[in-house]
Design a protein around this motif. Structure first.
Motif, PDB file in Angstrom:
ATOM      1  N   ILE A 123     -23.352   1.294  -6.538  1.00  0.00           N
ATOM      2  CA  ILE A 123     -22.198   0.505  -6.963  1.00  0.00           C
ATOM      3  C   ILE A 123     -22.538  -0.297  -8.214  1.00  0.00           C
ATOM      4  CG2 ILE A 123     -20.689  -1.417  -6.312  1.00  0.00           C
ATOM      5  CD1 ILE A 123     -20.898  -0.295  -3.390  1.00  0.00           C
ATOM      6  N   ILE A 124     -23.679  -0.953  -8.206  1.00  0.00           N
ATOM      7  CA  ILE A 124     -24.092  -1.782  -9.347  1.00  0.00           C
ATOM      8  C   ILE A 124     -24.384  -0.909 -10.562  1.00  0.00           C
ATOM      9  CG2 ILE A 124     -25.912  -3.342 -10.149  1.00  0.00           C
ATOM     10  CD1 ILE A 124     -25.928  -4.356  -7.125  1.00  0.00           C
ATOM     11  N   LYS A 125     -25.040   0.233 -10.343  1.00  0.00           N
ATOM     12  CA  LYS A 125     -25.336   1.161 -11.445  1.00  0.00           C
ATOM     13  C   LYS A 125     -24.036   1.679 -12.075  1.00  0.00           C
ATOM     14  CE  LYS A 125     -26.471   5.615 -11.305  1.00  0.00           C
ATOM     15  NZ  LYS A 125     -26.771   6.744 -10.539  1.00  0.00           N
ATOM     16  N   ASP A 126     -23.056   2.023 -11.253  1.00  0.00           N
ATOM     17  CA  ASP A 126     -21.775   2.524 -11.771  1.00  0.00           C
ATOM     18  C   ASP A 126     -21.035   1.450 -12.570  1.00  0.00           C
ATOM     19  OD1 ASP A 126     -22.328   4.945 -10.593  1.00  0.00           O
ATOM     20  OD2 ASP A 126     -20.897   4.699  -8.938  1.00  0.00           O
ATOM     21  N   ALA A 127     -21.096   0.201 -12.104  1.00  0.00           N
ATOM     22  CA  ALA A 127     -20.450  -0.895 -12.849  1.00  0.00           C
ATOM     23  C   ALA A 127     -21.084  -1.014 -14.235  1.00  0.00           C
ATOM     24  CB  ALA A 127     -20.587  -2.214 -12.089  1.00  0.00           C
ATOM     25  N   ARG A 128     -22.403  -0.994 -14.293  1.00  0.00           N
ATOM     26  CA  ARG A 128     -23.100  -1.091 -15.586  1.00  0.00           C
ATOM     27  C   ARG A 128     -22.786   0.107 -16.473  1.00  0.00           C
ATOM     28  NH1 ARG A 128     -27.985  -3.469 -12.585  1.00  0.00           N
ATOM     29  NH2 ARG A 128     -27.697  -5.685 -13.009  1.00  0.00           N
ATOM     30  N   LEU A 129     -22.711   1.297 -15.875  1.00  0.00           N
ATOM     31  CA  LEU A 129     -22.404   2.504 -16.648  1.00  0.00           C
ATOM     32  C   LEU A 129     -21.024   2.394 -17.297  1.00  0.00           C
ATOM     33  CD1 LEU A 129     -23.006   5.446 -17.510  1.00  0.00           C
ATOM     34  CD2 LEU A 129     -21.900   6.158 -15.389  1.00  0.00           C
ATOM     35  N   MET A 130     -20.030   1.940 -16.545  1.00  0.00           N
ATOM     36  CA  MET A 130     -18.684   1.850 -17.116  1.00  0.00           C
ATOM     37  C   MET A 130     -18.625   0.834 -18.250  1.00  0.00           C
ATOM     38  SD  MET A 130     -16.008   2.559 -14.094  1.00  0.00           S
ATOM     39  CE  MET A 130     -16.705   1.443 -12.911  1.00  0.00           C
ATOM     40  N   VAL A 131     -19.360  -0.266 -18.109  1.00  0.00           N
ATOM     41  CA  VAL A 131     -19.440  -1.246 -19.197  1.00  0.00           C
ATOM     42  C   VAL A 131     -20.135  -0.604 -20.398  1.00  0.00           C
ATOM     43  CG1 VAL A 131     -20.567  -3.397 -19.892  1.00  0.00           C
ATOM     44  CG2 VAL A 131     -19.321  -3.287 -17.728  1.00  0.00           C
ATOM     45  N   ASP A 132     -21.243   0.089 -20.151  1.00  0.00           N
ATOM     46  CA  ASP A 132     -22.039   0.675 -21.240  1.00  0.00           C
ATOM     47  C   ASP A 132     -21.289   1.763 -22.009  1.00  0.00           C
ATOM     48  OD1 ASP A 132     -24.108  -1.017 -20.560  1.00  0.00           O
ATOM     49  OD2 ASP A 132     -25.289   0.519 -19.529  1.00  0.00           O
ATOM     50  N   ILE A 133     -20.444   2.545 -21.326  1.00  0.00           N
ATOM     51  CA  ILE A 133     -19.733   3.620 -22.047  1.00  0.00           C
ATOM     52  C   ILE A 133     -18.463   3.126 -22.723  1.00  0.00           C
ATOM     53  CG2 ILE A 133     -20.719   5.445 -20.620  1.00  0.00           C
ATOM     54  CD1 ILE A 133     -17.980   5.716 -19.242  1.00  0.00           C
ATOM     55  N   GLY A 134     -18.121   1.831 -22.534  1.00  0.00           N
ATOM     56  CA  GLY A 134     -17.033   1.256 -23.307  1.00  0.00           C
ATOM     57  C   GLY A 134     -15.702   1.081 -22.615  1.00  0.00           C
ATOM     58  N   VAL A 135     -15.643   1.224 -21.284  1.00  0.00           N
ATOM     59  CA  VAL A 135     -14.378   0.977 -20.595  1.00  0.00           C
ATOM     60  C   VAL A 135     -14.021  -0.495 -20.788  1.00  0.00           C
ATOM     61  CG1 VAL A 135     -13.167   0.996 -18.383  1.00  0.00           C
ATOM     62  CG2 VAL A 135     -14.822   2.797 -18.908  1.00  0.00           C
ATOM     63  N   SER A 155     -16.829  -7.911 -25.735  1.00  0.00           N
ATOM     64  CA  SER A 155     -17.283  -6.711 -26.448  1.00  0.00           C
ATOM     65  C   SER A 155     -16.100  -5.811 -26.762  1.00  0.00           C
ATOM     66  CB  SER A 155     -18.318  -5.960 -25.604  1.00  0.00           C
ATOM     67  OG  SER A 155     -17.690  -5.435 -24.449  1.00  0.00           O
ATOM     68  N   GLY A 156     -16.391  -4.661 -27.276  1.00  0.00           N
ATOM     69  CA  GLY A 156     -15.335  -3.696 -27.560  1.00  0.00           C
ATOM     70  C   GLY A 156     -15.065  -3.576 -29.043  1.00  0.00           C
ATOM     71  N   SER A 157     -14.226  -2.632 -29.386  1.00  0.00           N
ATOM     72  CA  SER A 157     -13.919  -2.410 -30.796  1.00  0.00           C
ATOM     73  C   SER A 157     -13.157  -3.618 -31.347  1.00  0.00           C
ATOM     74  CB  SER A 157     -13.122  -1.117 -30.968  1.00  0.00           C
ATOM     75  OG  SER A 157     -11.929  -1.182 -30.245  1.00  0.00           O
ATOM     76  N   SER A 158     -13.384  -3.931 -32.589  1.00  0.00           N
ATOM     77  CA  SER A 158     -12.862  -5.175 -33.173  1.00  0.00           C
ATOM     78  C   SER A 158     -11.339  -5.268 -33.111  1.00  0.00           C
ATOM     79  CB  SER A 158     -13.350  -5.324 -34.609  1.00  0.00           C
ATOM     80  OG  SER A 158     -12.911  -4.230 -35.387  1.00  0.00           O
ATOM     81  N   GLY A 159     -10.639  -4.168 -33.297  1.00  0.00           N
ATOM     82  CA  GLY A 159      -9.186  -4.217 -33.281  1.00  0.00           C
ATOM     83  C   GLY A 159      -8.601  -4.511 -31.905  1.00  0.00           C
ATOM     84  N   LEU A 160      -9.399  -4.289 -30.851  1.00  0.00           N
ATOM     85  CA  LEU A 160      -8.912  -4.486 -29.487  1.00  0.00           C
ATOM     86  C   LEU A 160      -9.539  -5.699 -28.807  1.00  0.00           C
ATOM     87  CD1 LEU A 160      -9.175  -0.789 -28.292  1.00  0.00           C
ATOM     88  CD2 LEU A 160      -7.091  -2.045 -28.795  1.00  0.00           C
ATOM     89  N   ARG A 161     -10.519  -6.309 -29.444  1.00  0.00           N
ATOM     90  CA  ARG A 161     -11.338  -7.331 -28.785  1.00  0.00           C
ATOM     91  C   ARG A 161     -10.493  -8.442 -28.151  1.00  0.00           C
ATOM     92  NH1 ARG A 161     -15.492  -8.063 -32.527  1.00  0.00           N
ATOM     93  NH2 ARG A 161     -16.377  -6.186 -31.645  1.00  0.00           N
ATOM     94  N   TRP A 162      -9.519  -9.009 -28.887  1.00  0.00           N
ATOM     95  CA  TRP A 162      -8.736 -10.113 -28.349  1.00  0.00           C
ATOM     96  C   TRP A 162      -7.861  -9.661 -27.179  1.00  0.00           C
ATOM     97  CZ3 TRP A 162      -8.819 -14.793 -27.270  1.00  0.00           C
ATOM     98  CH2 TRP A 162      -7.668 -15.523 -26.976  1.00  0.00           C
TER      99      TRP A 162
END
Length: 169
Positions: free
Chosen positions: A44-56, A126-133
Motif C-alpha cells: 500500500i505504501i509503495k503504491d502510494a509513493r509510486l503514484m506520486v512519483d509518476i506524476g498523478v 509539485s506538478g507541472s507549472s501550469g497546473l500547480r495552483w
C-alpha cells in the motif's frame, strides 16, 4: 493487477501518459483501490509513493469492499473469507473480508500512511507549472477534509468513503 483480472491496465505506460496529459494542461486524478485481501502494508505504501512519483496529481484511495451480489462477494463467500455478515458494515470503513498478510489495524495504519504521502505538502506543491495552483487547491481541500475527519472521527475523512459531513452528529 493481473491477479484481480485487470489485464487492460499497463502500469509501465502510465508515466508517459500522465506526462502527455500534463503537456496539454490536463491534471490527472486517479481512483486507487487499496486493501486487497493479499496486499501487504508495504504494498500500500509503495503504491502510494509510486503514484506520486509518476506524476498523478490527485489520488483518491478507496478500500476494497466485496459488495453483495458481486463476483468479489461470491468468491469471498465461496472461500470462507467473509468476517462480518452485517450489511451495515459493507462500506469503506469496516473490514468485512479476511486479510491474509496484515491485520485490520495494520491495514488501517498503512492507509493512514498512504494518506500522508499522497496529501503531503511536497506532493501538493509539485506538478507541472501550469497546473500547480489548481492541483494544490484540490489537494489542500482533500487534506483539510481528511484532517477534519481525523480530529472528529479518529481517522482521515474522505467524501466518497464517508459521505457528506454533517455538523452536530
Amino acid at each position: 493487477l493481473l491477479s484481480v483480472g485487470k489485464k487492460q491496465n499497463q502500469p509501465d505506460s502510465y508515466q508517459a501518459i500522465i506526462k502527455k496529459f500534463h503537456e496539454y494542461g490536463i491534471s490527472v486524478d486517479a481512483g486507487w483501490m487499496v486493501v486487497f485481501p493479499c496486499q501487504t502494508a508495504g504494498d500500500i505504501i509503495k503504491d502510494a509513493r509510486l503514484m506520486v512519483d509518476i506524476g498523478v496529481d490527485l489520488i483518491s484511495p478507496f478500500r476494497v469492499v466485496p459488495f453483495p451480489r458481486t463476483g468479489d462477494y461470491l468468491e469471498a463467500v465461496r472461500n470462507g473469507e467473509i468476517t462480518d455478515w452485517d450489511l451495515n458494515n459493507y462500506d469503506t470503513n469496516h473490514f468485512v473480508r479476511r486479510l491474509y498478510n496484515m491485520t485490520p489495524e495494520t491495514a488501517q495504519a498503512a492507509v493512514a500512511k498512504a494518506f500522508s504521502i499522497i496529501y503531503s505538502l511536497k506532493h501538493m506543491a509539485s506538478g507541472s507549472s501550469g497546473l500547480r495552483w489548481q492541483v494544490f487547491r484540490s489537494n489542500l481541500y482533500c487534506r483539510f477534509i481528511a484532517g477534519w475527519g481525523k480530529r472528529r472521527i479518529g481517522r482521515p475523512y474522505h467524501f466518497i468513503m464517508d459521505g457528506i459531513p454533517r455538523l452536530g452528529h
